[in-house]
Every structure is written in C-alpha cells, then in structure tokens.
Enzyme design. Structure first.
Site, PDB file in Angstrom:
ATOM      1  CG  ASP A 296      66.878  19.771  36.735  1.00  0.00           C
ATOM      2  OD1 ASP A 296      67.788  19.803  35.872  1.00  0.00           O
ATOM      3  OD2 ASP A 296      66.511  18.738  37.298  1.00  0.00           O
ATOM      4  CD  GLU A 480      75.587  17.159  36.398  1.00  0.00           C
ATOM      5  OE1 GLU A 480      74.347  17.070  36.371  1.00  0.00           O
ATOM      6  OE2 GLU A 480      76.229  17.430  37.435  1.00  0.00           O
TER       7      GLU A 480
END
Length: 529
Positions: A296, A480
């Site tokens: 996403d 991340e």
C-alpha cells in the site's frame, strides 16, 4: 453524518460473530471521528484511531455534541483534553553504533516486545501472548510482517516468542475467522498476505512435524476464509477473495469487507476518492484491498500505472497471493498426511495442483519471461511487472527454464546498488521504484537460491546488507524501507514519514548476515557488488 463513517460490519459468516460485536473508533465517535480526521487534528491519520480515551467514549461524544456548535468551541483543545495520543514503539530507544548491528537487533527484540493494552475504548485488540511490533507508528502486531520478523527471532534463538506470535494468530483465527491486518478493531475487515502456513512450518523446524497437526484446524479455517463462496461461484464472477474465470479456473484476489474510507487514513481516502471516476464505495474497496496486499500502495494496482485514484486492486488476481495459497494448500495436505488421512490430503494436493496449473496458465508471461498479475476483468495480464515475479520461485512453482528467465528479468530490470527495487515505475508510491523492502529481498534471494541461481541471490543479499549497514552507521537505526538506487538517500513516498524499528528489516537482515556469514561490523567490499 454518522452513517458516512461507519465501518461496514455486515454479519458476513466468514467474519464471525465476534467481529460484529466490536466497535471501531469511527463507530464509537461518529461525527467527532470524522471531524478530527478531516480537520487533520493530528498530522498522522493513524494517531486518533490509536488514541486512548481519558473517560467513557459515550460521555465524550455526548459532550462533543453539546459543545461543537458553540462559538468558542475548539476541536483540537477538546480532543487533547479527552484523549491520550499513542507513543511510538521505538522512538525512545537509543543505540551505540560502535556495538554493531547484531547488538542493536538483539536489544530491539526486547524494545519491540508488547503485551496488548486492555484500556477501555482503545482500538487495540488484546492478545493472550506477547508479540513483536514493527516499530514507529506501527504499535500493534502485523500479519505478514511477523513471518519475516520470525526469521530473525529464529536466528536469535527466541523460539518462545515465535511460538507466542503463532498462538496469537491461531487465537485470532479461532475468534474472528481470519488473521486481521493487525490487532486493531479497524483492521478486522481485512487480512494480509497469508503467511501463517510458513510460520507454522518455521515452528515445526524446532517443535517437530506434529506442529502442522497442532495448528491444522486454524490452517483450514484460514483457507476457508480466503476461499469463502468458491463452491457456488459462477464463471466470470468474483465473490470476496475468490475469482472464477470463464473456464471455471479458481484464483484469488485481495479484498476488504468494508467499502468505507480506511479509519487510519480517513482524510486521505476521502480526498482521493473525489478525484476518482469510480463510485466512492468502489474506490474505498479497492484501496482497502491494496492495504490487505501489504503493498500500500503500488503501480501494480493502478489502472494507469501512475495515479492512485485509478486503483483497481479487486480486478487483479495477484501472483504473490496465489503462490501463498498454493503453499497453504500443500501444508494442509501435509498435516493430513501426518495424521494418516490420505483421502483429505489428496483433496488438498489436488487443489494445489490445480492452482499451480492456473498460475502457469494465467500468470506466466512467456513473451517477457516473468510471472505477472492477472486482470480477470480485462482477461489479460497486467502490464505492471513487479518483483512479485519471484514468488513462484520462492514456492518452487516454476520450472528451471522459467526460473532462469525470471532471474534475467530480476537482474536486468530490478537489480539496484542497494538490492532489488519493488517495481519498474517511479510513481511516488512507497511500493514502487526506487524503494526496496526487506520481505521482497528475502523472497527474491530465496527464490533464486531454490533454483541454484546462487550468484545473483548472493549479489542481492550483499547489496541489501550493505545498504542496511550504511544506514545504521549513519543513523544508528534500521529502517522500514530503503532507497535501493542511492544508499545516501532516504526512501520516501506513501502516506507517512519513514519509520524506524523495524521488525521485518531486523529479521531479514539477521537471517542474511548469518546465511552469508557477515560479521556485525564487517564491511561489504565494493568489489563484490
């Protein structure tokens, strides 16, 4: 107004009764929720859904309705008086860079360990056992993140933590009928890439093959969730996660039970929907389905390959999801074989065999020499090729000629100085080039290794380790995601700032360092790259 923000809680049998009994923040706070999100009281839309009320939510709503139209009413003041904003998972952690990455990761396992909060009114779903959160704004357990985190936990010999996370996921399956995106009430309407079967297999390495039987019930329940409605689905139609093609072939897609704006990104969804030619509920369903994919967002899901408002996730049968479900079918078959139930084992093996044939028929692009997503609405393969092409290699669904062609695509189209990029397009979305993500590095590396394409696998691994190491030496953090094209540049894109922590980065990095025998502060020589 209240109706606009309610998350769909249709009593779908696949979601279970417990799901229907839970209220999300949008349901609890109604108009207040919408105003807080649309007025952007917090910079991050996830903050308010994660906040803890200082008193009973009903009292807060009642007072808000009484005060909201008064001339001196200040919404921000009201919110700050009635809610405690959450604190990031790793923001308070400081590391000594000189002690090295291995020490950093080992310490972070404790920093990221959580026991679910049970404060009344919070969106967090309590879990019976401790678990690892990713870090930063991600203060809850995430489904597919956890498998890659477990790779590092295994290297750290933290088997109890691994087993506790699996027990938590089994609890979620038994309670809600599936593993949600994360243990938040607003995540219950969807799942994430189904890695539970891989987690169970990982645990079986230390606990023995009987582990597959221990979790057989949950494996089957998860399969039923993803296959719900398949028995009565007519050709050319889709229902929830299942698509039946014109020739009767079954494939799966990502899907969300809600067609409302995501509560954690409410404002962003509302504003983007206004740009779309789709009906709002169709747009919301598609953007939620992309959230279920874990990617996403990405050009994979965009009709024009560029603009988010063209998102069409539910029209796509993704190569990664169908590869994962092939694996789930084989693991369920193994669990029945262990029990001596050859008949049921054969049933699931037949399902896996049919899916493998379907993947090769509909997702193999012989012209490009790679695996691609299939657009079942347009009856054609997606033109957006991504690193997900490596998934069939990871699960050994490809033959050797296919694997070699995929390797050529990976080397020619995705290989970068910092590993492999996610897609070939630069759209500003975080799951597009130039960003690289730990789970996709591992999928690609392992997939290539499965076919003895070891030199390319090692090259990707060393480049990924280097970019992790370089960033750590500069910042004392593991991130991340990374910019694979420029080791000195931060990864960007998406709806929120770059997060540190970070569960799956830690796990994959430690696994690769051990696999390729790289010491904590050892430099990866440029000549090897």
């Amino acid at each position: 107004m209240m109706k606009k923000v309610l998350v769909l809680l249709a009593l779908n049998c696949s979601l279970g009764l417990a799901y229907a009994q839970i209220k999300t923040p949008a349901q609890l706070y109604g108009n207040l929720f919408e105003e807080v999100q649309m007025q952007k009281i917090y910079p991050d839309g996830k903050t308010f859904p994660d906040a803890t009320p200082r008193r009973d939510p009903e009292q807060i709503v009642k007072e808000y309705e009484a005060l909201k139209n008064k001339p001196d009413f200040n919404l921000a003041d009201f919110v700050h008086q009635n809610f405690n904003a959450p604190v990031g998972s790793s923001i308070i952690f400081k590391t000594d860079i000189k002690e090295g990455i291995r020490k950093h990761i080992d310490t972070l396992w404790n920093v990221l360990l959580r026991v679910a909060d049970t404060t009344k009114g919070t969106s967090l779903i309590p879990l019976p056992h401790p678990y690892i959160v990713p870090g930063g704004r991600f203060r809850e357990v995430y489904y597919w993140d956890s498998y890659f985190t477990m790779l590092g936990l295994e290297e750290s010999h933290r088997y109890t933590v691994i087993e506790n996370i699996i027990k938590n996921f089994a609890y979620l399956i038994d309670t809600y009928g599936h593993i949600p995106n994360g243990n938040r009430t607003y995540y219950l309407s969807r799942s994430q890439p189904p890695f539970f079967s891989l987690m169970v297999e990982l645990l079986a390495k230390t606990k023995g093959p009987q582990t597959l039987v221990t979790y057989q019930s949950e494996l089957v329940k998860e399969y039923r969730y993803w296959m719900n409605g398949s028995d009565t689905l007519k050709p050319g139609n889709a229902f929830e996660h299942v698509v039946r093609l014109g020739d009767g072939t079954l494939l799966n897609r990502y899907y969300d039970a809600s067609d409302k704006p995501r509560e954690e990104s409410y404002r962003e969804d509302v504003l983007e929907a206004k740009k779309s030619q789709q009906k709002p509920e169709e747009f919301y369903r598609n953007i939620r389905a992309a959230a279920e994919s874990g990617w996403d967002f990405s050009s994979r899901w965009l009709a024009d390959g560029e603009h988010l408002y063209t998102i069409q996730t539910t029209n796509i049968a993704p190569i990664d999801l169908n590869s994962l479900l092939y694996h789930l079918e084989t693991v369920i078959a193994k669990s029945y074989q262990i029990k001596g139930d050859k008949k049921t084992a054969s049933l699931y093996l037949a399902k896996a065999f049919k899916r493998k044939a379907a993947i090769n028929k509909y997702c193999w692009n012989a012209t490009e020499g790679c695996f691609a997503d299939y657009n079942w609405k347009l009856k054609t393969q997606s033109p957006q090729i991504s690193i997900a092409t490596a998934y069939p290699l990871f699960f050994m669904l490809a033959d050797m000629p296919q694997a070699k062609k995929v390797a050529a695509i990976v080397k020619g189209n995705f290989l970068q100085p910092g590993g492999v990029a996610t897609t070939q397009l630069k759209t500003g979305q975080q799951w597009d080039r130039p960003n690289g993500w730990a789970p996709l590095q591992y999928i690609a590396i392992t997939g290539l290794h499965n076919y003895h394409l070891d030199s390319l696998a090692k090259l990707i691994a060393l480049r990924w380790v280097k970019i992790n190491n370089d960033a750590f030496e500069q910042t004392g953090k593991l991130m991340e995601k990374y910019n694979t094209e420029n080791n000195a540049a931060k990864a960007g894109g998406g709806e929120y700032p770059l997060q540190d922590g970070f569960g799956w980065t830690n796990g994959v990095l430690l696994k690769l360092m051990n696999t390729y025998k790289i010491k904590s502060n050892e430099k990866v020589l440029e000549s090897t790259l």
